[in-house]
Scaffold this motif. Structure first.
Motif, PDB file in Angstrom:
ATOM      1  N   UNK A   1       0.830  -1.212   0.000  1.00 48.60           N
ATOM      2  CA  UNK A   1       0.000   0.000   0.000  1.00 48.60           C
ATOM      3  C   UNK A   1       0.861   1.257   0.000  1.00 48.60           C
ATOM      4  N   UNK A   2       1.968   1.198   0.727  1.00 53.22           N
ATOM      5  CA  UNK A   2       2.895   2.321   0.771  1.00 53.22           C
ATOM      6  C   UNK A   2       3.440   2.605  -0.631  1.00 53.22           C
ATOM      7  N   UNK A   3       3.812   1.534  -1.346  1.00 49.99           N
ATOM      8  CA  UNK A   3       4.366   1.701  -2.690  1.00 49.99           C
ATOM      9  C   UNK A   3       3.301   2.135  -3.692  1.00 49.99           C
ATOM     10  N   UNK A   4       2.069   1.628  -3.546  1.00 53.12           N
ATOM     11  CA  UNK A   4       0.980   2.057  -4.430  1.00 53.12           C
ATOM     12  C   UNK A   4       0.753   3.567  -4.303  1.00 53.12           C
ATOM     13  N   UNK A   5       0.770   4.054  -3.077  1.00 53.50           N
ATOM     14  CA  UNK A   5       0.580   5.486  -2.841  1.00 53.50           C
ATOM     15  C   UNK A   5       1.726   6.283  -3.451  1.00 53.50           C
ATOM     16  N   UNK A   6       2.938   5.745  -3.319  1.00 53.34           N
ATOM     17  CA  UNK A   6       4.091   6.434  -3.891  1.00 53.34           C
ATOM     18  C   UNK A   6       3.976   6.513  -5.412  1.00 53.34           C
ATOM     19  N   UNK A   7       3.526   5.418  -6.034  1.00 48.57           N
ATOM     20  CA  UNK A   7       3.352   5.416  -7.488  1.00 48.57           C
ATOM     21  C   UNK A   7       2.346   6.483  -7.903  1.00 48.57           C
ATOM     22  N   UNK A   8       1.299   6.604  -7.132  1.00 44.74           N
ATOM     23  CA  UNK A   8       0.273   7.596  -7.439  1.00 44.74           C
ATOM     24  C   UNK A   8       0.791   9.006  -7.220  1.00 44.74           C
ATOM     25  N   UNK A   9       1.489   9.224  -6.098  1.00 44.41           N
ATOM     26  CA  UNK A   9       1.994  10.563  -5.768  1.00 44.41           C
ATOM     27  C   UNK A   9       3.015  11.058  -6.782  1.00 44.41           C
ATOM     28  N   UNK A  10       3.838  10.128  -7.281  1.00 45.99           N
ATOM     29  CA  UNK A  10       4.905  10.520  -8.221  1.00 45.99           C
ATOM     30  C   UNK A  10       4.522  10.243  -9.672  1.00 45.99           C
ATOM     31  N   UNK A  11       3.258   9.880  -9.876  1.00 49.01           N
ATOM     32  CA  UNK A  11       2.730   9.673 -11.228  1.00 49.01           C
ATOM     33  C   UNK A  11       3.536   8.624 -12.011  1.00 49.01           C
ATOM     34  N   UNK A  12       3.837   7.523 -11.330  1.00 49.20           N
ATOM     35  CA  UNK A  12       4.539   6.420 -11.977  1.00 49.20           C
ATOM     36  C   UNK A  12       3.503   5.547 -12.678  1.00 49.20           C
ATOM     37  N   UNK A  13       3.610   5.431 -13.986  1.00 43.99           N
ATOM     38  CA  UNK A  13       2.579   4.750 -14.760  1.00 43.99           C
ATOM     39  C   UNK A  13       2.892   3.282 -15.008  1.00 43.99           C
ATOM     40  N   UNK A  14       4.138   2.923 -15.057  1.00 42.63           N
ATOM     41  CA  UNK A  14       4.498   1.539 -15.329  1.00 42.63           C
ATOM     42  C   UNK A  14       4.851   0.819 -14.040  1.00 42.63           C
ATOM     43  N   UNK A  15       5.472  -0.329 -14.152  1.00 38.62           N
ATOM     44  CA  UNK A  15       5.817  -1.084 -12.957  1.00 38.62           C
ATOM     45  C   UNK A  15       7.098  -0.545 -12.325  1.00 38.62           C
TER      46      UNK A  15
END
Length: 216
Positions: free
Chosen positions: A124-138
């Protein structure tokens, strides 16, 4: 030497079971057993001493290999866990995130696990980080489990491995002068060698690599 080897084997056996199933209650129990049995090794040596020559050798080897700040920590922990409270274990997840710009180490209070392993916390921590930093891929990352004592941030497992190495030197040096070739000691020594290899390599199992896609 046989009683001391038996205590050494018991300590290593408890440590070998530490961190296997990620149940923090089992881990605390295994650590309590380890520190108690590890401390009893020298008690067994002292009880079996039969001459001034043996006593002098024991003191010489003890002072050289077992009297230092690192091994004093073992004594303090043993006294605390047998007379006051169980080992106050904390498990912390340290994340290394691999990006095109290099490796980013992530430490966050939410990744400290007090009583229950929960890998979902890290996800969940990493999912939030992906969203916050707009990471679209894996993203690719590794998660390492650090075992610490309450109130401290130092990983205890390397400290334990240092103590095992020192105790191993102590017992080997003592056995060279006063060897025992009975069947029990030979069998215990062979089992101890296997356990030492296992506990030394266990650190590797505390680190795992993963990848996470945004759709997850």
């Amino acid at each position: 030497i046989y009683p001391a080897l038996q205590k050494y084997y018991s300590a290593l056996k408890a440590l070998n079971e530490f961190g296997v199933n990620n149940d923090i209650f089992d881990d605390i129990s295994n650590l309590d057993i380890f520190f108690s049995e590890f401390r009893n090794i020298t008690f067994m040596i002292q009880k079996g001493i039969e001459s001034d020559e043996q006593l002098n050798l024991y003191r010489l080897l003890r002072d050289e290999h077992l009297l230092n700040n690192e091994l004093k920590w073992f004594i303090d922990i043993r006294n605390k866990t047998t007379k006051e409270v169980p080992f106050e274990l904390k498990k912390e997840l340290k994340i290394k995130l691999y990006t095109t710009k290099g490796v980013m180490e992530i430490s966050d209070q939410s990744l400290v696990i007090d009583y229950q392993e929960s890998f979902e916390i890290a996800l969940n921590f990493l999912r939030k980080m992906m969203s916050d930093f707009h990471i679209e891929n894996e993203i690719h990352f590794s998660i390492e489990i650090l075992f610490t004592e309450f109130g401290l941030s130092v990983d205890i497992y390397p400290k334990i491995l240092f103590g095992i190495n020192q105790m191993n030197i102590f017992l080997n040096e003592f056995s060279k002068v006063y060897p025992c070739i009975c069947a029990n000691c030979e069998l215990l020594n062979s089992k101890i060698e296997i356990l030492i290899r296992d506990v030394l390599s266990k650190k590797v199992r505390f680190v795992n690599d993963y990848s996470l896609g945004k759709e997850l």
